[in-house]
Write a protein that holds these residues in place. Structure first.
Motif, short mmCIF file in Angstrom:
data_model
loop_
_atom_site.label_atom_id
_atom_site.label_comp_id
_atom_site.label_asym_id
_atom_site.label_seq_id
_atom_site.Cartn_x
_atom_site.Cartn_y
_atom_site.Cartn_z
N GLY A 195 44.36 38.23 42.26
CA GLY A 195 42.98 39.76 42.85
C GLY A 195 43.67 39.66 43.82
O GLY A 195 43.45 40.72 44.90
N ASP A 196 44.91 39.25 44.65
CA ASP A 196 45.35 39.60 46.09
C ASP A 196 45.67 40.59 46.02
O ASP A 196 45.81 41.24 47.29
N ILE A 197 46.88 40.89 45.24
CA ILE A 197 47.05 41.99 45.11
C ILE A 197 46.26 43.30 45.13
O ILE A 197 46.75 44.78 45.60
N LEU A 198 45.16 43.55 44.99
CA LEU A 198 43.67 44.62 44.38
C LEU A 198 43.27 43.69 45.90
O LEU A 198 42.79 45.44 46.47
N TYR A 199 42.90 43.33 46.21
CA TYR A 199 42.15 43.01 47.67
C TYR A 199 42.95 42.80 48.97
O TYR A 199 42.24 43.72 50.06
N GLY A 200 44.18 42.91 49.00
CA GLY A 200 44.76 42.83 50.28
C GLY A 200 45.21 44.41 50.23
O GLY A 200 44.70 44.36 51.22
N PRO A 201 45.43 45.01 49.81
CA PRO A 201 45.78 46.23 50.19
C PRO A 201 43.86 47.11 51.22
O PRO A 201 43.92 47.60 51.20
N TRP A 202 43.19 47.07 49.81
CA TRP A 202 42.20 47.13 50.22
C TRP A 202 41.39 47.12 51.36
O TRP A 202 40.72 47.45 52.29
N THR A 235 42.18 33.69 35.07
CA THR A 235 40.65 33.91 35.99
C THR A 235 41.07 34.74 37.73
O THR A 235 42.24 34.77 36.88
N ALA A 236 40.48 35.37 37.47
CA ALA A 236 40.74 35.51 38.86
C ALA A 236 40.13 35.31 40.07
O ALA A 236 38.78 34.35 39.99
N ALA A 237 39.63 35.56 41.26
CA ALA A 237 39.22 35.15 42.50
C ALA A 237 37.55 36.56 42.93
O ALA A 237 37.74 37.91 42.45
N PRO A 238 37.32 36.04 43.35
CA PRO A 238 35.55 37.08 43.36
C PRO A 238 35.81 38.11 44.25
O PRO A 238 35.10 39.03 44.11
N ASN A 239 36.98 38.23 44.83
CA ASN A 239 37.33 39.33 45.91
C ASN A 239 37.38 40.47 45.50
O ASN A 239 37.28 41.77 45.98
N THR A 240 38.03 40.11 43.70
CA THR A 240 38.70 41.57 42.69
C THR A 240 37.78 42.47 42.43
O THR A 240 37.74 43.23 42.34
N LEU A 241 36.40 41.59 42.46
CA LEU A 241 35.23 42.05 41.81
C LEU A 241 34.40 43.26 43.06
O LEU A 241 34.09 43.89 42.32
N SER A 242 34.80 42.18 43.55
CA SER A 242 33.76 42.59 44.72
C SER A 242 34.86 43.80 45.19
O SER A 242 33.97 44.46 45.76
N THR A 243 35.96 44.20 45.61
CA THR A 243 36.87 44.93 45.74
C THR A 243 36.49 46.37 45.16
O THR A 243 36.39 47.48 45.67
N ILE A 244 36.63 45.92 43.20
CA ILE A 244 36.40 46.69 43.22
C ILE A 244 34.68 47.58 43.27
O ILE A 244 34.92 48.93 43.04
N TYR A 245 33.79 46.92 43.22
CA TYR A 245 32.86 47.03 43.22
C TYR A 245 32.68 48.20 44.78
O TYR A 245 31.81 49.42 44.63
N GLN A 246 32.73 47.34 46.05
CA GLN A 246 32.60 48.14 46.91
C GLN A 246 33.66 49.33 47.46
O GLN A 246 32.88 50.72 47.80
N SER A 247 34.32 49.61 46.12
CA SER A 247 35.02 51.10 46.68
C SER A 247 35.36 52.32 45.18
O SER A 247 35.96 53.70 45.37
N GLY A 248 33.60 51.52 44.63
CA GLY A 248 33.94 52.88 43.66
C GLY A 248 34.78 52.79 42.09
O GLY A 248 34.37 53.62 41.68
N GLY A 249 35.69 51.60 42.28
CA GLY A 249 36.57 51.51 41.15
C GLY A 249 36.19 51.10 39.78
O GLY A 249 35.23 50.93 39.88
N THR A 250 37.30 50.44 39.48
CA THR A 250 36.35 49.88 37.71
C THR A 250 38.05 49.27 37.27
O THR A 250 39.17 48.77 38.34
N ALA A 251 37.93 48.37 36.53
CA ALA A 251 38.84 47.39 36.00
C ALA A 251 39.65 48.40 34.75
O ALA A 251 38.16 48.57 33.99
N GLU A 252 40.69 48.40 34.64
CA GLU A 252 40.74 48.90 33.09
C GLU A 252 41.49 47.97 32.10
O GLU A 252 42.09 47.07 32.62
#
Ligand SMILES: *Cc1c(COP(=O)(O)O)cnc(C)c1O
Ligand SMILES: [Zn+2]
Length: 411
Positions: free
Chosen positions: A238-245, A302-319
């Motif tokens: 999930g670093d690659i999602l959290y980093g750009p966020w 599994t993935a880091a919790p940051n991944t989920l907080s990034t999705i929730y905070q940004s209004g994104g989704t998991a596809e």
């Protein structure tokens, strides 16, 4: 080592907000094991956005990277990757951020350029990581450049070609199904630097993830100093999602206008712990009991919790996308000149599905990060081609074969 940085740079706990100087802290906040991240005082950075216009490449943005400004980074000239419009019939504009162009063929180079620079700066001589392939291959390259000794713990699914590359770079490879315990022992007992996530599930090393912010900085500039509407990224830890966020948020702090993008994490249906957590509105990612996908680079259980907080905070989704959809996306990319590995193409599979479902607005920019190139993964590339090759010297056979193709084209 604890010298004050003019940018007010420090480490901050994401749980309790405790702050620490920039230093070798790999197991999170000592108080609560919360993930640490690098935080900058925005004041000394006023006017940065203007100066950044037209800049590309990881170290072009070094004002917001944790290495002191007067220290030479360890670089193989990473980042600065093109943003390419993918023509489709659906609504909106789909863009490819082509990270396959990096020195070792994956976005991981941005991570290790920063992480290895920090390891060297903090005085480490030995560096290690755990990997499904790309992460370790990239680290071995940067360790070679930095003249650090390197040991890579390779997942049993990692391709032989990448293990060979790791050795070619002068590192050693241990192929193991249980890797964490050994890596952590080296870090705790033998003073090795982990260029990888440590438990309990943090933001990797706080430093590597900083390199991924530069993807956001580049996208913003490449869209003409505009925020994209959505960013779609294949995700493992999930670093690659959290980093750009984190990068997009910092752009806002620096004065960028526009709404922050929605961040979409993409996984395979055969290994979807983030998507499961997202569906359950959970704040922790479960451990997938049996990951099975051709997209090995996003096949972490599994993935880091940051991944989920990034999705929730940004209004994104998991596809999620199937392996068949991924192969189709590999073909789509190849037909515009980009050879991607399955994980690298999975985001394209997802963004095209989102577009088909009508989720991309007419005037929306959706950027899909193609994370990894396909040439390092020949077995998977073979899955994406229909063989059209002649291996026969007989002139009559050759002529008949090319004639058939020529007629097919004319028809
Ligand atoms: C590592 C990797 C990912 C996932 O990155 P994380 O930061 O672990 O989520 C995606 N695609 C490719 C090609 C990778 O190598
Ligand atoms: Zn804390």
């Amino acid at each position: 080592m604890t010298k004050q940085d003019p940018r007010g740079l420090h480490l901050e706990c994401q749980e309790c907000d405790a702050t620490y100087p920039i230093s070798a802290m790999f197991t999170g906040c000592p108080k609560d094991a919360g993930a640490l991240e690098v935080v900058y005082d925005p004041k000394p950075l006023e006017g940065t956005l203007e100066r950044w216009k037209g800049r590309l490449g990881t170290w072009a943005f070094r004002e917001l990277l944790p290495l002191p400004l007067d220290i030479e980074p360890v670089s193989l000239i990473e980042g600065g990757t093109p943003l390419i419009r993918l023509e489709t019939n659906g609504p909106g504009r789909i863009w490819i951020k082509d990270e396959t162009r990096n020195p070792t063929g994956a976005h991981k180079d941005r991570f290790h350029s920063v992480s290895v620079s920090m390891a060297k700066h903090l005085g480490f001589t030995k560096i290690s990581a755990s990997t499904t392939g790309n992460h370790g291959y990239s680290l071995a390259a940067y360790a070679a450049k930095a003249k650090l000794r390197c040991l890579i713990f390779c997942d049993v699914r990692s391709p032989e070609l990448l293990r060979q590359g790791i050795q070619a770079f002068g590192a050693r490879a241990a192929v193991l199904s249980h890797r964490r315990q050994h890596l952590e022992w080296l870090v705790r007992e033998r003073n090795w630097y982990p260029s990888t996530g440590m438990t309990p599930m943090p933001v990797s090393t706080p430093f590597g993830v900083e390199g991924y912010k530069t993807i956001a900085y580049e996208i913003y500039d490449q869209l003409g100093q505009r925020m994209p509407g959505r960013v779609v990224i294949p995700v493992a830890v999930g670093d690659i999602l959290y980093g750009p966020w984190k990068g997009f948020n910092e752009l806002k702090t620096l004065g960028a206008s526009g709404r922050l993008p929605r961040m979409h994490a993409v996984q395979s249906t055969g290994c979807d712990p983030i998507a499961q957590a997202y569906k359950a509105k959970a704040d922790k990612v479960p451990v997938h009991p049996d990951p099975k996908t051709i997209a090995i680079s996003i096949g972490d259980d599994t993935a880091a919790p940051n991944t989920l907080s990034t999705i929730y905070q940004s209004g994104g989704t998991a596809e999620t996308v199937s392996d068949n959809d991924i192969i189709a996306a590999m073909r789509t990319l190849a037909r515009v000149g980009i050879i991607a590995e399955p994980a690298g193409a999975s985001g394209v599979a997802a963004v095209l599905a989102m577009q088909k479902r009508g989720e991309i607005g007419n005037d929306e920019d959706a950027v899909c990060v193609v994370t990894g190139g396909g040439l390092k993964w020949p077995d998977h590339l073979a899955m994406a081609i229909e063989p059209h090759v002649l291996k026969d010297e007989d002139p009559i056979t050759v002529r008949a074969w090319i004639d058939a193709f020529d007629r097919e084209i004319a028809a």
